[in-house]
Design a protein around this motif. Structure first.
Motif, PDB file in Angstrom:
ATOM      1  N   MET B 152       0.861  -1.188   0.000  1.00 30.05           N
ATOM      2  CA  MET B 152       0.000   0.000   0.000  1.00 30.05           C
ATOM      3  C   MET B 152       0.888   1.226   0.000  1.00 30.05           C
ATOM      4  SD  MET B 152      -1.449   0.242   3.903  1.00 30.05           S
ATOM      5  CE  MET B 152      -0.357   0.613   5.275  1.00 30.05           C
ATOM      6  N   ILE B 153       0.289   2.381  -0.290  1.00 29.14           N
ATOM      7  CA  ILE B 153       0.988   3.660  -0.198  1.00 29.14           C
ATOM      8  C   ILE B 153       0.211   4.501   0.801  1.00 29.14           C
ATOM      9  CG2 ILE B 153       1.622   5.760  -1.452  1.00 29.14           C
ATOM     10  CD1 ILE B 153       2.081   4.089  -3.913  1.00 29.14           C
ATOM     11  N   GLY B 154       0.943   5.058   1.775  1.00 27.25           N
ATOM     12  CA  GLY B 154       0.229   5.843   2.782  1.00 27.25           C
ATOM     13  C   GLY B 154       1.185   6.457   3.760  1.00 27.25           C
ATOM     14  N   PHE B 155       0.693   6.861   4.890  1.00 24.79           N
ATOM     15  CA  PHE B 155       1.433   7.578   5.935  1.00 24.79           C
ATOM     16  C   PHE B 155       1.749   8.994   5.453  1.00 24.79           C
ATOM     17  CE2 PHE B 155       5.773   8.833   7.387  1.00 24.79           C
ATOM     18  CZ  PHE B 155       5.413   9.253   8.652  1.00 24.79           C
ATOM     19  N   ALA B 156       2.422   9.074   4.301  1.00 28.76           N
ATOM     20  CA  ALA B 156       2.688  10.364   3.672  1.00 28.76           C
ATOM     21  C   ALA B 156       2.500  10.145   2.180  1.00 28.76           C
ATOM     22  CB  ALA B 156       4.107  10.809   3.979  1.00 28.76           C
ATOM     23  N   PRO B 157       2.302  11.230   1.397  1.00 25.34           N
ATOM     24  CA  PRO B 157       2.147  11.037  -0.044  1.00 25.34           C
ATOM     25  C   PRO B 157       3.328  10.266  -0.626  1.00 25.34           C
ATOM     26  CG  PRO B 157       1.611  13.294   0.557  1.00 25.34           C
ATOM     27  CD  PRO B 157       2.153  12.644   1.798  1.00 25.34           C
ATOM     28  N   GLY B 158       3.035   9.175  -1.310  1.00 23.29           N
ATOM     29  CA  GLY B 158       4.065   8.420  -2.007  1.00 23.29           C
ATOM     30  C   GLY B 158       4.886   7.482  -1.152  1.00 23.29           C
ATOM     31  N   TYR B 161       4.696   1.096   1.398  1.00 21.14           N
ATOM     32  CA  TYR B 161       4.899   0.012   2.356  1.00 21.14           C
ATOM     33  C   TYR B 161       5.184  -1.242   1.547  1.00 21.14           C
ATOM     34  CZ  TYR B 161       3.052   2.836   6.185  1.00 21.14           C
ATOM     35  OH  TYR B 161       2.857   3.799   7.138  1.00 21.14           O
TER      36      TYR B 161
END
Lengths: 314, 252
Positions: B152-158, B161
């Motif tokens: 997935m992509i998350g926490f911050a843009p781009g 994980y």
């Protein structure tokens, strides 16, 4: 003619926002946008802009702005004492201004207000939106809150040269339902309904990413789970038992337990929560949430039609 | 792969449903998430606004004016269709025409990411290697041998994980997070590896750094990586790091 908006004093946290940045959440890009997009769209309507034109979002204390050319402005959301070159000008209605200095003071009766200017704040869209992504550091004006010395481009205007501020005698009121509990759809989490049985207050560490609640801690189920999608309105329960209600700058995924989500119709009210303010929650079912959302949309549409009728009569 | 049972659908917001395939980090569950996301993109229902694939769940955002129950019904039907051939869907994703508003996300690709390991760009390489009982060269060899997936992509843009880290390379996060981790830092945090797209505070063990810009909102495709992509790391030397870094400036 190109108009420029000069920031003499930035206020506490003033950002450029439109209706938000949809379609990029799969890349971790937050929605952003005005925390109350209904209020922002009504402010736009008052000055004759499209609903998604970029406005300024004010937080607790407004900025001081200098216009180098005539403009029509309107402030929606929390009220403030607006002064133009020292003279009081009213909120909640279109105000025609000559070139000069507009001073927006402390906000009253809420935490945020939206200032629309005819032609809109004409910054370049980034990923389809002019909204500021404060955490990502892009969009809006240089990806950040305004500072003294900033000079923002304004879109085209139809404002005619005048000598003094002019405003009609009518205005729009913000919705007066501040005393109602915040309605939410509870999740299956064991603490989900307990949220409604406790008194909360808004923590000073709240921001556009999330509203932190203070009160007797809820029973947390312990460590973080596997990260999953979250959204504006998601009510998270971190291990310390103090709930967080996510707002428009929220990350796209999170690992905290979820207590449910605040209904769409009540999200704008979260934008007005000031630090220390008491907050109560009431659980509702999905059908009620839907009914409230329809009613809210109808109310905004009705106000919009009335604004247009008044503007046409001027 | 054996047939998978249908997922659960929960309310995420008034305008979003959450499709839950499970509640653990598992490559099969994640593949099912990406397969369902690809299926939805291929269908391009008019109400679709955003898709958020995560480890074991998928967020589906729809037009707030749309009837949530109707969207729910359509999703249920899609899940039923998708469930017997989850692994096949992903492989045959070639006919997916990406939604314009979902901007270019399409078929899973294999992306090779150049990394300069150690030195000033990988300040935790030596200590991490000794903690794992490996030489720095062995740690690099095992990290580059991995076959990773953008779970997935998350926490911050781009921020990607990446799943697929060799379990023997799992490392606890730093007791005291660093105030500044450079953009492009390739790091291990627990059983995961990832890349910091932007300078930020961080507690993961930094092994090296890629000269690639992982997130640039001004590019047509703002990220180098898309959810579901397969990823490999390739060790590069300082010369190549400098060269690739320069090439990037002129390309963007």
């Amino acid at each position: 003619m190109t108009r420029t908006l000069h920031v003499l004093a930035p206020g506490l946290l003033t950002t450029v926002q439109d209706r938000g940045r949809g379609g990029w959440r799969h890349l971790g890009v937050a929605l952003a946008g005005a925390l109350d997009s209904d209020a922002a769209s009504l402010a736009n309507r008052l000055v004759g802009n499209a609903a998604d034109a970029a406005v300024l979002e004010l937080t607790l204390r407004g900025p001081t702005l200098r216009f180098d050319a005539p403009a029509r402005v309107a402030l929606a959301g929390a009220a403030t004492a607006m002064r133009f070159d020292g003279e009081c000008v009213p909120c909640g209605r279109p105000v025609d201004l000559p070139a000069g200095t507009l001073e927006l003071g402390a906000l009253r009766g809420g935490a945020r207000a939206w200032l629309a200017i005819d032609g809109g704040i004409d910054v370049a869209p980034v990923l389809g939106s002019r909204s500021t992504d404060l955490r990502g550091g892009f969009g809006g004006w240089e990806g950040r809150a305004l500072r003294a010395g900033d000079a923002l481009p304004l879109g085209a205007t139809h404002a005619r040269p005048i000598d003094a501020p002019r405003a009609p005698a009518w205005w729009i009121d913000p919705a007066d339902d501040a005393q109602l509990p915040i309605r939410y759809c509870p999740s299956v989490h064991p603490a989900a309904t307990a949220l409604a049985r406790r008194a909360w207050s808004v923590s000073a560490s709240s921001n556009r990413q999330g509203l932190r609640l203070q009160g007797d801690a809820l029973a947390s189920t312990g460590g973080d789970g596997v990260s999953e999608p979250v959204a504006p309105g998601t009510i998270q329960l971190p291990a310390d038992g103090g709930p967080i209600v996510l707002l428009r700058d929220a990350q796209t995924v999170g690992g905290y337990a979820k207590l449910g989500h605040v209904v769409a119709a009540d999200l704008p009210r979260l934008a007005q929560c000031v630090p220390g303010q008491p907050l109560h929650f009431a659980p509702v079912d999905a059908a009620t949430a839907h009914r409230l959302a329809c009613a809210a949309r109808a109310r905004i549409a009705r106000i919009g039609v009335m604004i247009d009728a008044r503007l046409a009569a001027v | 792969m054996s047939p998978r049972a249908a997922c659960d659908i929960e309310a995420l917001a008034d305008d979003a449903w959450l499709l839950r395939f499970g509640d653990r980090i598992d490559p099969e569950l994640n593949a099912a998430v990406h397969a369902m996301a690809a299926r939805l993109r291929a269908r391009q229902p008019g109400w679709l606004r955003d898709l958020v694939p995560a480890y074991a769940s998928l967020g589906v955002f729809f037009d707030p004016a749309e009837d949530a129950a109707r969207v729910h019904g359509e999703l249920l039907a899609l899940v039923d269709e998708a469930s017997p051939t989850v692994s096949g869907q992903r492989a045959s994703g070639g006919d997916c025409s990406p939604l314009p508003l979902l901007a270019g996300e399409g078929v899973p690709r294999l992306v090779e990411i150049p990394v300069l390991y150690g030195g000033e760009h990988g300040s935790d390489l030596e200590s991490s290697a000794s903690e794992l009982g490996l030489s720095p060269a062995e740690l690099i060899a095992r990290h580059t041998a991995g076959d990773y997936t953008v779970a997935m992509i998350g926490f911050a843009p781009g921020f990607p994980y990446l799943s697929g880290l060799d379990p023997a390379l799992a490392l606890p996060r730093l007791a005291t997070p660093r105030a500044r981790v450079a953009a492009g830092s390739v790091a291990i945090g627990g059983a995961q590896t990832g890349i910091y797209p932007r300078e930020s505070p961080g507690g993961w063990r930094v092994l090296g750094r890629t000269p690639w810009v992982l997130f640039d909102p001004d590019r047509q495709a703002p990220t180098r990586l898309l959810p579901g992509d397969r990823v490999r790391f390739r060790a590069i030397d300082a010369d190549e790091f400098a060269r690739l870094g320069r090439g990037q400036d002129t390309a963007s």
